[in-house]
Design an enzyme around this catalytic site. Sequence first.
Site, PDB file in Angstrom:
ATOM      1  N   PRO A   1       0.820  -1.210   0.000  1.00 58.99           N
ATOM      2  CA  PRO A   1       0.000   0.000   0.000  1.00 58.99           C
ATOM      3  C   PRO A   1       0.852   1.257   0.000  1.00 58.99           C
ATOM      4  O   PRO A   1       1.843   1.353   0.740  1.00 58.99           O
ATOM      5  CB  PRO A   1      -0.801  -0.131   1.301  1.00 58.99           C
ATOM      6  CG  PRO A   1      -0.906  -1.600   1.516  1.00 58.99           C
ATOM      7  CD  PRO A   1       0.408  -2.167   1.042  1.00 58.99           C
ATOM      8  N   CYS A   2       0.455   2.223  -0.835  1.00 53.64           N
ATOM      9  CA  CYS A   2       1.301   3.397  -1.048  1.00 53.64           C
ATOM     10  C   CYS A   2       0.889   4.590  -0.200  1.00 53.64           C
ATOM     11  O   CYS A   2       1.564   5.618  -0.232  1.00 53.64           O
ATOM     12  CB  CYS A   2       1.252   3.795  -2.527  1.00 53.64           C
ATOM     13  SG  CYS A   2      -0.380   4.377  -3.071  1.00 53.64           S
ATOM     14  N   GLN A   3      -0.210   4.498   0.581  1.00 54.36           N
ATOM     15  CA  GLN A   3      -0.719   5.690   1.229  1.00 54.36           C
ATOM     16  C   GLN A   3       0.294   6.326   2.180  1.00 54.36           C
ATOM     17  O   GLN A   3       0.303   7.529   2.377  1.00 54.36           O
ATOM     18  CB  GLN A   3      -2.010   5.379   1.988  1.00 54.36           C
ATOM     19  CG  GLN A   3      -3.202   5.123   1.076  1.00 54.36           C
ATOM     20  CD  GLN A   3      -3.274   3.676   0.597  1.00 54.36           C
ATOM     21  OE1 GLN A   3      -2.335   2.905   0.771  1.00 54.36           O
ATOM     22  NE2 GLN A   3      -4.389   3.314  -0.015  1.00 54.36           N
TER      23      GLN A   3
ATOM     24  N   PHE B   1       3.403   6.584   1.662  1.00 52.91           N
ATOM     25  CA  PHE B   1       4.424   7.279   0.884  1.00 52.91           C
ATOM     26  C   PHE B   1       3.841   8.403   0.042  1.00 52.91           C
ATOM     27  O   PHE B   1       4.539   9.331  -0.346  1.00 52.91           O
ATOM     28  CB  PHE B   1       5.118   6.302  -0.078  1.00 52.91           C
ATOM     29  CG  PHE B   1       5.678   5.085   0.585  1.00 52.91           C
ATOM     30  CD1 PHE B   1       6.520   5.190   1.670  1.00 52.91           C
ATOM     31  CD2 PHE B   1       5.358   3.813   0.115  1.00 52.91           C
ATOM     32  CE1 PHE B   1       7.045   4.061   2.271  1.00 52.91           C
ATOM     33  CE2 PHE B   1       5.883   2.686   0.701  1.00 52.91           C
ATOM     34  CZ  PHE B   1       6.724   2.809   1.793  1.00 52.91           C
ATOM     35  N   SER B   2       2.562   8.319  -0.281  1.00 54.21           N
ATOM     36  CA  SER B   2       1.959   9.195  -1.265  1.00 54.21           C
ATOM     37  C   SER B   2       1.973  10.648  -0.826  1.00 54.21           C
ATOM     38  O   SER B   2       1.795  10.973   0.354  1.00 54.21           O
ATOM     39  CB  SER B   2       0.509   8.769  -1.533  1.00 54.21           C
ATOM     40  OG  SER B   2      -0.133   9.693  -2.377  1.00 54.21           O
TER      41      SER B   2
END
Length: 371
Positions: A77-79, A81-82
């Site tokens: 999941p990228c949240q 890093f986003s």
Amino acid sequence: MRGDGFTLLDLFAGCGGMTRGFLDQGSFTSVGAVEIDRAAAATYAANFDPTGEHTHAGDIAGYTDVPRVDVVIGGPPCQGFSALGKRDPADVRNQLWREFVRVVRDSDARMFVFENVDRFAKTPEFQLLRQAASEDGELADFDTRVFRLNAADFGTPQKRIRTFVVGSRIGPVDEPRQTHAKASIGDLERWIDLRTSFLEGSVLLEPGVRETWLPESTVEFQGRAVPGTFKLRDLHITRNYDMKSETRYAHIRPGRGRFDLPEELQYPCWRRHTRGAGDVLGRLEWDEPAVTIRTEFFRPEKGRFLHPQWANGGEQVNRALTHAEAAVVQGFDDRHLWCGSKAEIARQIGNAVPPPLARSVADVVAARLAV
């Protein structure tokens, strides 16, 4: 390797965009997937694991019966890093790459493909991943290459930049070969635009959609009922907008955003902010790829997600993209089946790896495995 292809294990698999691209490449066979979101796991199984036997619908930390495979792929999941998130260094999602490394080791994979948002390459976790692949690290026997790839350059009708880390125990891989560019030049085709994708492609999506709900249908997945399975056409659904919202949308020209609104139609909070966020309440353009599709593409206030049809091009369309249009922008076609509620499927679409982009990465992985 099995007789029917190199074996593939997909972690944080979502709806299976990465697997779709690898299977379309033609050299791979899917033997397993891990996905904690049940609706997304059901979508994955509907497409690649009809019996559901090889899809682990749960936390990756509990995935211990790891098969031996040729390649492990996945995008945690990228949240965390986003740029859209809080970018909290303590976000537990930022640590999931460690589970990815564990499974790579347990699977005795010859190669791995790790995908994430563009800014992942600038995070401490990225440096830790690189250290894991350095001398005395957990992945010390892997040669790693980092590629920053724009999905539009690989046949996806969307400008979506992602970081790929490709590791190999059998020699370095080449950079994926670009197939498209902003302008046609040499053997590169022009970026695929929305007009081609919606109206001229293999899946024709007429702008005058009226349905607002998915069909009533359920399927059993690992002992529980989930909505589905739905075909792409079933996802061509819109929302009910109030008159003031439609009036706002009617003012937005292609390629423009909230700054096109007269003051009386501005949200009160926008009147105090005259700079930045130009994409908010934005309208897409027929002759360009879309901007990055996110999980709330169905809400025009969240970005440049208004349908590209404006008055000068015929009947004006004052709505956000449908789920089907967003899926096509991500590179899915009518082969792909979907499970879940409207919100769950939207999240699957927004979080997916575009299959055409994944296929280009699969080309270089297959080439190395075949040596």
